[in-house]
Design a protein around this motif. Structure first.
Motif, short mmCIF file in Angstrom:
data_model
loop_
_atom_site.label_atom_id
_atom_site.label_comp_id
_atom_site.label_asym_id
_atom_site.label_seq_id
_atom_site.Cartn_x
_atom_site.Cartn_y
_atom_site.Cartn_z
N TYR A 32 -7.71 -23.37 6.65
CA TYR A 32 -7.49 -22.99 8.04
C TYR A 32 -6.29 -23.74 8.61
CZ TYR A 32 -11.79 -20.26 8.75
OH TYR A 32 -12.75 -19.28 8.70
N ALA A 33 -6.14 -25.01 8.26
CA ALA A 33 -4.99 -25.78 8.74
C ALA A 33 -3.69 -25.17 8.24
CB ALA A 33 -5.11 -27.23 8.29
N GLN A 34 -3.66 -24.79 6.98
CA GLN A 34 -2.47 -24.18 6.40
C GLN A 34 -2.11 -22.86 7.12
OE1 GLN A 34 -3.76 -24.12 2.17
NE2 GLN A 34 -1.77 -25.06 1.79
N LEU A 35 -3.11 -22.01 7.30
CA LEU A 35 -2.85 -20.71 7.91
C LEU A 35 -2.45 -20.84 9.38
CD1 LEU A 35 -5.53 -18.18 6.57
CD2 LEU A 35 -3.08 -18.17 6.16
N LEU A 36 -3.14 -21.69 10.11
CA LEU A 36 -2.82 -21.86 11.53
C LEU A 36 -1.42 -22.44 11.70
CD1 LEU A 36 -6.27 -23.13 12.80
CD2 LEU A 36 -5.15 -21.01 13.48
N ALA A 37 -1.05 -23.38 10.83
CA ALA A 37 0.31 -23.94 10.90
C ALA A 37 1.35 -22.88 10.55
CB ALA A 37 0.42 -25.13 9.95
N ARG A 53 -11.72 -13.42 15.87
CA ARG A 53 -11.10 -14.73 15.75
C ARG A 53 -10.66 -15.22 17.12
NH1 ARG A 53 -6.37 -13.45 13.25
NH2 ARG A 53 -6.78 -11.37 14.01
N PRO A 54 -11.06 -16.38 17.55
CA PRO A 54 -10.74 -16.82 18.90
C PRO A 54 -9.26 -17.10 19.11
CG PRO A 54 -11.80 -18.59 17.67
CD PRO A 54 -11.92 -17.34 16.84
N TRP A 55 -8.49 -17.32 18.01
CA TRP A 55 -7.08 -17.67 18.20
C TRP A 55 -6.17 -16.45 18.25
CZ3 TRP A 55 -9.97 -19.58 14.05
CH2 TRP A 55 -9.85 -18.86 12.87
N SER A 56 -6.72 -15.25 18.15
CA SER A 56 -5.86 -14.08 18.21
C SER A 56 -6.46 -13.05 19.17
CB SER A 56 -5.67 -13.49 16.81
OG SER A 56 -4.78 -12.40 16.86
N ASN A 57 -6.98 -11.95 18.61
CA ASN A 57 -7.59 -10.90 19.42
C ASN A 57 -6.64 -10.27 20.43
OD1 ASN A 57 -10.06 -10.99 18.17
ND2 ASN A 57 -10.90 -12.50 19.58
N ALA A 78 8.59 -16.19 7.82
CA ALA A 78 7.92 -14.97 7.35
C ALA A 78 7.51 -15.12 5.89
CB ALA A 78 8.85 -13.77 7.53
N THR A 79 8.43 -15.64 5.09
CA THR A 79 8.14 -15.86 3.67
C THR A 79 6.99 -16.85 3.50
OG1 THR A 79 10.41 -15.39 3.02
CG2 THR A 79 9.11 -16.74 1.51
N HIS A 80 7.04 -17.93 4.27
CA HIS A 80 6.01 -18.97 4.15
C HIS A 80 4.64 -18.43 4.55
CE1 HIS A 80 4.73 -23.04 3.60
NE2 HIS A 80 4.27 -23.15 4.84
N ALA A 81 4.57 -17.62 5.60
CA ALA A 81 3.29 -17.03 6.01
C ALA A 81 2.69 -16.20 4.88
CB ALA A 81 3.48 -16.18 7.26
N ARG A 110 1.03 -19.69 10.91
CA ARG A 110 1.05 -18.74 12.02
C ARG A 110 1.89 -19.27 13.17
NH1 ARG A 110 -1.51 -16.86 16.72
NH2 ARG A 110 -1.96 -14.62 16.67
N SER A 111 1.72 -20.53 13.52
CA SER A 111 2.50 -21.13 14.61
C SER A 111 4.00 -21.12 14.27
CB SER A 111 2.04 -22.57 14.86
OG SER A 111 0.71 -22.58 15.35
N PHE A 112 4.32 -21.46 13.03
CA PHE A 112 5.72 -21.45 12.59
C PHE A 112 6.31 -20.05 12.69
CE2 PHE A 112 8.59 -22.11 8.62
CZ PHE A 112 9.71 -22.25 9.44
N LEU A 113 5.55 -19.05 12.24
CA LEU A 113 6.04 -17.67 12.28
C LEU A 113 6.30 -17.23 13.71
CD1 LEU A 113 6.67 -14.99 10.82
CD2 LEU A 113 4.25 -14.39 11.09
N HIS A 114 5.36 -17.49 14.61
CA HIS A 114 5.51 -17.03 15.99
C HIS A 114 6.63 -17.79 16.71
CE1 HIS A 114 2.09 -14.19 16.83
NE2 HIS A 114 1.83 -14.58 15.59
N GLU A 115 6.74 -19.08 16.44
CA GLU A 115 7.79 -19.86 17.08
C GLU A 115 9.18 -19.40 16.62
OE1 GLU A 115 9.56 -24.35 16.67
OE2 GLU A 115 7.38 -24.15 16.77
N ALA A 116 9.37 -19.27 15.31
CA ALA A 116 10.67 -18.86 14.78
C ALA A 116 11.02 -17.44 15.20
CB ALA A 116 10.67 -18.98 13.26
N THR A 117 10.02 -16.55 15.21
CA THR A 117 10.26 -15.16 15.61
C THR A 117 10.61 -15.08 17.09
OG1 THR A 117 8.76 -14.35 13.89
CG2 THR A 117 9.28 -12.84 15.70
N ALA A 118 9.88 -15.82 17.93
CA ALA A 118 10.15 -15.81 19.36
C ALA A 118 11.56 -16.31 19.66
CB ALA A 118 9.12 -16.67 20.10
N ASP A 119 12.01 -17.33 18.91
CA ASP A 119 13.35 -17.87 19.12
C ASP A 119 14.41 -16.81 18.83
OD1 ASP A 119 15.48 -19.73 19.47
OD2 ASP A 119 15.50 -20.11 17.31
N VAL A 120 14.32 -16.14 17.68
CA VAL A 120 15.32 -15.13 17.34
C VAL A 120 15.19 -13.90 18.23
CG1 VAL A 120 16.25 -13.74 15.45
CG2 VAL A 120 15.34 -16.00 14.98
N TRP A 121 13.96 -13.57 18.63
CA TRP A 121 13.75 -12.43 19.54
C TRP A 121 14.44 -12.69 20.88
CZ3 TRP A 121 11.63 -7.65 18.85
CH2 TRP A 121 11.36 -6.90 20.01
#
Length: 372
Positions: A266-271, A5-9, A305-308, A273-284
């Motif tokens: 794909y739009a749902q999953l990518l969105a 997948r080009p957006w991860s790896n 996390a729940t939404h993902a 994923r972005s939400f999960l990483h953004e929210a996690t990075a903030d709390v981290w």
């Protein structure tokens, strides 16, 4: 062959020993989630140091940032949900390296890359005994325990200790395991009941949840990553479902329906994923700086996390329905991924109630329910 997948790896692009392990994991193929993870895959994960992704370098770990570790878990779940779940358990176990006294962390991580199972319910009793403690109790469920080297067990503390609860780490050989739990999905995750009777535990292998609220938060500040890691497993499964659907031939009259479903999913999953990483990075970032816990960012991270997990489940369900009978035939990759995605949403850690929790925070500025 699973395609990249080009957006991860993240896992395959680290430039370390992990990049050598990735092709070997791919070559092992998409072993069925209904069977246990083979020793070969476990050895590869241990060799790559996946279980020490978050562990500080002073204890021999990679000391990765939380969001980067999520991408590793997602990549592994893309190959197979059980593989991703085992990585989730192992990565999350490394969080206790931030909480244990240095002597305990050195004992567990300095000369190995152990998988640590975690049973968070306070179902045991920790009793003072000499310079240490003894632990007794029974826990209904410890995920990854039959693969684990150590088990982290939630417990209450007796004897007037200032902490009401704690987590004690014991060697798996000191535990009695009950019959393995066999869910419809992630059946190879090696989950089983655990019981122990008066096992000695030195103080260096105990992390106490002290009564002072801020001190307790400081010691436990990274445990929030556990639900995020579960969400990452779901995302990997969801993307695998869609990539499989994208390469599948359908009837000519269903081609447009397939394209519509793929684009929307794909739009749902990518969105998500972005939400999960953004929210996690903030709390981290807040945890890394030692900042006080705040309700809204923590609730938002749990919501992400729940939404993902729930979006991935919806995507897997839609892909399964488009696939028809072939997609719900036992043993097919689509049916297994659908069951895997559904199984994760049944876990209370990413349960549907966290939509209501965040709704309460947004509406009233307070959590309407206690957080399991």
């Amino acid at each position: 062959m699973t395609r990249a997948r080009p957006w991860s790896n993240t896992f395959s692009a680290t430039g370390s020993v992990w990049s050598e392990i990735w092709p070997q994991l791919l070559a092992a193929g998409e072993f069925g989630s209904g069977s246990a993870i083979f020793e070969e895959q476990l050895n590869l994960l241990e060799k790559a140091g996946v279980f020490t992704a978050l562990v500080p370098e002073e204890y021999g770990g990679f000391e990765m940032e939380g969001p980067a570790a999520l991408a590793v878990i997602e990549d592994l779940a893309y190959i197979n949900g059980t593989l991703g779940w085992t990585a989730c358990v192992g990565v999350a176990g490394g969080l206790f390296s931030f909480e244990l006294p240095p002597a305990g962390a050195h004992e567990i991580w300095s000369d190995s890359n152990p998988l640590i199972s975690y049973a968070g319910a306070n179902s045991g009793t920790l009793t003072p005994s000499g310079d240490g403690f003894t632990l007794s109790g029974s826990w209904d469920m410890a995920s990854g325990v039959t693969h684990a080297s150590w088990v982290a067990l939630g417990c209450t503390v007796e004897g007037g200790h200032p902490a009401a609860t704690a987590v004690a780490l014991v060697h798996r050989s000191e535990c009695r395991l009950g019959p393995p739990w066999v869910p419809v999905g992630l059946a190879g995750a090696s989950t089983a009941p655990v019981s122990i009777d008066a096992v000695p535990v030195p103080r260096q292998r105990i992390t106490f949840d002290v009564t002072d609220e801020q001190n307790s938060h400081t010691r436990r500040r990274y445990r929030f990553l556990i639900p995020s890691a579960m969400g990452a497993v779901s995302l990997g499964i969801g993307f695998a479902c869609l990539d499989s659907l994208a390469s599948r031939q359908v009837r000519p009259d269903a081609e447009q329906m397939k394209h519509q479903l793929l684009g929307h999913s794909y739009a749902q999953l990518l969105a998500a994923r972005s939400f999960l990483h953004e929210a996690t990075a903030d709390v981290w970032r807040r945890a890394s700086r030692g900042q006080a816990s705040e309700l809204e960012p923590n609730a938002r991270q749990r919501l992400a996390a729940t939404h993902a997990a729930h979006v991935a489940n919806q995507v897997a369900d839609a892909a399964s329905r488009l696939g028809g009978m072939a997609a719900i035939t036992q043993g097919t990759s689509t049916s297994e991924r659908w069951l895997e995605a559904r199984t994760i949403t049944a876990n209370i850690t990413v349960g549907d109630l966290y939509y209501r929790v965040y709704g309460g925070v947004a509406a009233d500025g307070r959590a309407p329910l206690s957080w399991p």
